[in-house]
Design a protein around this motif. Structure first.
Motif, short mmCIF file in Angstrom:
data_model
loop_
_atom_site.label_atom_id
_atom_site.label_comp_id
_atom_site.label_asym_id
_atom_site.label_seq_id
_atom_site.Cartn_x
_atom_site.Cartn_y
_atom_site.Cartn_z
N GLN A 22 0.86 6.65 -2.15
CA GLN A 22 -0.10 7.19 -1.21
C GLN A 22 -0.01 8.70 -1.08
OE1 GLN A 22 -2.14 4.57 -1.20
NE2 GLN A 22 -2.62 5.01 0.93
N LYS A 54 -6.96 8.76 0.35
CA LYS A 54 -5.94 7.72 0.47
C LYS A 54 -5.52 7.63 1.94
CE LYS A 54 -4.03 8.08 -4.21
NZ LYS A 54 -2.78 8.13 -5.02
N ARG A 92 -3.91 -0.47 3.67
CA ARG A 92 -3.98 0.64 2.73
C ARG A 92 -5.39 0.65 2.14
NH1 ARG A 92 0.36 -0.56 -0.45
NH2 ARG A 92 1.72 0.71 0.87
N ASN A 126 -8.06 3.11 -0.18
CA ASN A 126 -8.19 4.29 -1.03
C ASN A 126 -9.55 4.29 -1.73
OD1 ASN A 126 -5.51 4.80 -0.35
ND2 ASN A 126 -4.73 3.90 -2.25
#
Length: 818
Positions: A55, A589, A598, A600
């Motif tokens: 990340q 990100k 998460r 992105n």
């Protein structure tokens, strides 16, 4: 475009059907804070030659952890494609051995001299040869798929991306593992294990090995005996030969891999790692995955009359035993085979001072590949009167490289990296072709049945200097800029030392009276490849970056090409220009919802000049390596959700849109049998304009979706499962616009179930791949000696021979650790 989202939705539904019920039944009861465990873990990558989380690095990277590698059975470069849906691998029997494609950019497989646009890097050392896919990979620490041009951090440049593989290091405490497996479709047995231990307080040792043996295979060969007539050029005598079917089940692989590692850390600042590996693999057919999936004149092959069908079925025959007994590099019984051997050694040294980190990567690699192939790939002779084609090859590659790098670690706003790379390479190439049912009893010993022989080599030397400067403008804003200068020479030689007298009108030999029989090329390439990246990180969980990137891949020499009598410039046919990439990407990100999500996004736009494309003109058996301009642009969205309160559970996926097209290819070759009405009407009906046409293996939409769940069972055991789907929209497998090469959209599903000890002392696993049993191709060639009338209204298209993928496989594995 409307169908792509619907297929992705179907993928989602298929993946999720079983998940809720199993998750609800297997979830342990809440026990105080235990129920609040879970969330995402950090994934460490080395995309910029230093350890960072995925990340935090301003690069589009798909990181595959050691746990995922084991769970998903990632034992080869090909199997990475199931996790990285924009990455494709087409396994070829000859030429470079592979077509690696990422974001629609890849290198043709028919030329052994073309290095891959998608580079493979193992433990910091560059492996640019397509035949690296013959290598089995095991006992890995991680795999990183870096998308887009990579100029600074991975040896020689890679214009499309990098597959970076890191093998496992010795452990601080003694560890021993042994694993046995059986795969039902191919009847494959697998045994592997490792021993890892400290030898002293500062020296660690690890040795790992794997042995696999197939009693069956993935593909069925349903060929019949072929009897053909051979003409002796010296006497005019006619002789009949019978070619029996090749192995009925292919590839029948047997492989042994071993790796040993020494890691020495005499002081905290110094780490020295030495890794050595060997690989020996044999299969019973070098072209075992070639399938005639579409025919040029209807439903039947122009070579042998067999039906063309999209299935895991081939039609290939052995070389006649009476010919093979005295044929170079053939087995005495004429059976098809591929034998690959390799050895390598890599020394990594890192010295980490307070303000400066020094590193060195020294590598030596060698491989040798020998094979006999039915090189019309669907043995012919009965339908068109042309005798079948076989060939044998013996090629070797060796390379030595040394890379030195220095990275400053100042507390101030400025830091820099400088480095130098030296590489020396050599390829030796010998090939012997038997085609058309001809012989010559007056030929030199061993050449009686050889139609044409090739002898070639290329010696290369590369020197590169590279550097990067980073400037932290603000605490949360960083600018990085760098450049690589490359100076590369390649000295090559090619000749055809023998040609059958009946075919001297097609192939030049070394004593050709026009003086073009021996081709000598001395090539010298120079390039500057700059790049710059601006990174903004307003919070610890959010990063935005924009990058300008270039990359470069030198030109080269097609050692396995053909010096055709119909060519007026064989040097131009066998040499090709450097490939360059330039463009931009922006990325976002984020880690959200208290480390549970998460998310992105990456958008990119890259143009390619002199994209290296190899063309096989099947009616006249001639190769040309051409160059074209192209562009790839698109957007990628990936996510992973691991909710707190459900430890061991995560759902992950991606949706990717990519438009990869030729922008300038005005005099592209026509595909075999292309008519004027289909665009084959330029330069005397031999060329077409492919501007705006799609690149090979470049689907507009790709995506994947998967779930993974692991839960404690009782007091000392655990149960886990995963379901993963991969979607691809349709694409052309041909790089020359042949509509018959179209691969329809497909969806594959992998799944696994595992049960074992909580401390991983033992485990029983069942791993299924391509459970939907989808047949699809990841590359294609025109069938040799098929197709006719190119550039005329009566043109007949060549049969399309695709590089097929693996069918449904199910493996049972038992693992024991000590």
């Amino acid at each position: 475009m409307r169908r792509a989202p619907s297929m992705l939705l179907a993928s989602t539904m298929l993946t999720l059907i079983a998940a809720p019920a199993i998750a609800q039944e297997a979830a342990p009861p809440a026990q105080g804070d235990t129920a609040q465990a879970g969330g995402l873990g950090d994934i460490i990558v080395t995309a910029r030659k230093r350890q960072e989380t995925a990340q935090d690095v301003p690069v589009a990277v798909t990181a595959i952890t050691a746990e995922q590698i084991v769970t998903r059975d990632v034992t080869s470069v090909e199997k990475i494609t199931a996790i990285a849906p924009q990455f494709s691998v087409g396994r070829d029997s000859n030429g470079s051995g592979a077509q690696l494609t990422l974001r629609g950019i890849g290198s043709s497989s028919t030329s052994i001299g073309i290095e891959q646009s998608v580079a493979v890097v193992v433990d910091g050392a560059y492996y640019g040869q397509g035949r690296v896919i013959q290598e089995g990979f095991f006992d890995l620490a991680r795999v990183e798929v870096l998308k887009g041009p990579q100029a600074l951090f991975f040896g020689k440049n890679a214009t499309a991306g990098v597959i970076s593989i890191t093998t496992a290091d010795p452990t601080a405490a003694p560890e021993f593992m042994i694993k046995g497996g059986y795969e039902f479709k191919s009847e494959q047995y697998r045994v592997e294990g490792y021993a890892s231990m400290p030898l002293t307080d500062t020296l660690g040792f690890r040795v790992a090995a794997r042995y696999t043996k197939m009693d069956g295979g993935y593909y069925r060969n349903i060929a019949d005996d072929i009897t053909y007539t051979e003409l002796d050029a010296a006497t005019g005598a006619l002789t009949s030969h019978t070619a029996t079917p090749a192995a009925r089940k292919a590839p029948g692989e047997e492989e042994f891999l071993a790796r040993a590692t020494l890691k020495w850390e005499p002081v905290d600042r110094l780490t020295v790692s030495l890794k050595g590996s060997v690989d020996v693999s044999k299969v019973n057919n070098s072209s075992w995955n070639y399938v005639a999936f579409r025919c040029g004149n209807g439903d039947s092959s122009q070579l042998n009359g067999y039906p063309c069908e999209r299935d895991f079925v081939t039609h290939q025959n052995n070389m006649p035993a009476d010919i093979a007994a005295n044929y170079p590099y053939a087995k005495s019984d004429g059976s098809l085979y591929n034998k690959y051997r390799s050895a390598s050694g890599t020394l990594n040294v890192t010295y980490d001072a307070d303000l400066l980190q020094l590193s060195s990567v020294t590598n030596y690699q060698w491989n040798n590949n020998r094979w006999t192939c039915a090189c019309d790939f669907q043995s012919g002779g009965s339908e068109n009167g042309i005798g079948p084609t076989w060939a044998t090859e013996n090629s070797s590659w060796k390379a030595f490289s040394q890379e030195l790098r220095a990275l400053t670690q100042f507390d101030g706003p400025f830091n820099m990296m400088v480095g130098v790379l030296y590489q020396k390479t050599k390829r030796d190439f010998d090939q012997f072709v038997l085609t058309g049912g001809v012989s010559n009893s007056a030929a030199p010993e061993g050449y009686e049945y050889v139609t044409s022989a090739k002898d070639s080599f290329t010696k290369g030397e590369t020197m590169a200097v590279f550097g990067q400067l980073t400037y932290r403008i603000l605490p949360d804003l960083e600018l990085a800029g760098g450049v690589r200068y490359t100076d590369e020479t390649k000295n090559s030689f090619f000749t055809q030392p023998y040609n059958n007298p009946l075919l001297t009108g097609v192939f030049r030999d070394q004593d050709d009276p026009d003086g073009l029989g021996e081709v000598v090329a001395r090539q010298h390439f120079r390039n500057w490849s700059p790049e710059a990246t601006l990174t903004w990180k307003p919070t610890a969980d959010l990063m935005v970056y924009g990058a300008y990137k270039t990359a470069y891949k030198s030109g080269g020499f097609s050692n396995g090409g053909i010096n055709s009598k119909l060519s007026t410039d064989p040097t131009a046919d066998l040499t090709f220009d450097p490939e360059k990439a330039e463009g931009f990407e922006i990325g976002f990100k984020s880690t959200l919802l208290s480390n549970q999500l998460r998310f992105n996004v990456t958008a990119f736009n890259y143009k390619y000049s002199n994209l290296q494309v190899d063309f096989f003109n099947s009616p006249i058996f001639a190769f040309q390596t051409l160059t074209a301009d192209a562009r790839t642009k698109g957007i990628e969205v990936e996510w992973q959700f691991a909710p707190n309160g459900i430890p061991g559970f995560d759902i992950h996926g991606s949706i990717n849109y990519d438009k990869a097209r030729y922008t300038d290819f005005p005099l592209a070759p026509c595909y075999a049998g292309q008519t004027p009405a289909e665009g084959c009407n330029l330069a005397g009906n031999a060329r077409q304009d492919l501007g705006g046409a799609p690149l090979s293996v470049a689907p507009r939409w790709t995506g994947n979706l998967g779930i993974n769940y692991e839960v404690s069972v009782g007091t000392s055991n655990k149960l886990g499962f995963n379901v993963d789907s991969r979607y691809s929209a349709s694409y052309l497998a041909s790089g020359f616009g042949n509509p018959l090469s179209r691969q329809d959209k497909f969806l594959t599903i992998d799944a696994g179930v595992r049960f074992g000890a909580e401390d991983d002392n033992w485990q029983l696993a069942v791993i299924g791949k391509n459970l939907t049993n989808q047949f699809y191709v990841s590359g294609v060639v025109d069938g040799p000696s098929t197709g006719s009338g190119t550039g005329t209204p009566g043109g007949i298209k060549a049969d399309q021979l695709g590089f097929g993928t693996l069918p449904r496989t199910v493996m049972v594995e038992v693992t024991k650790r000590f």
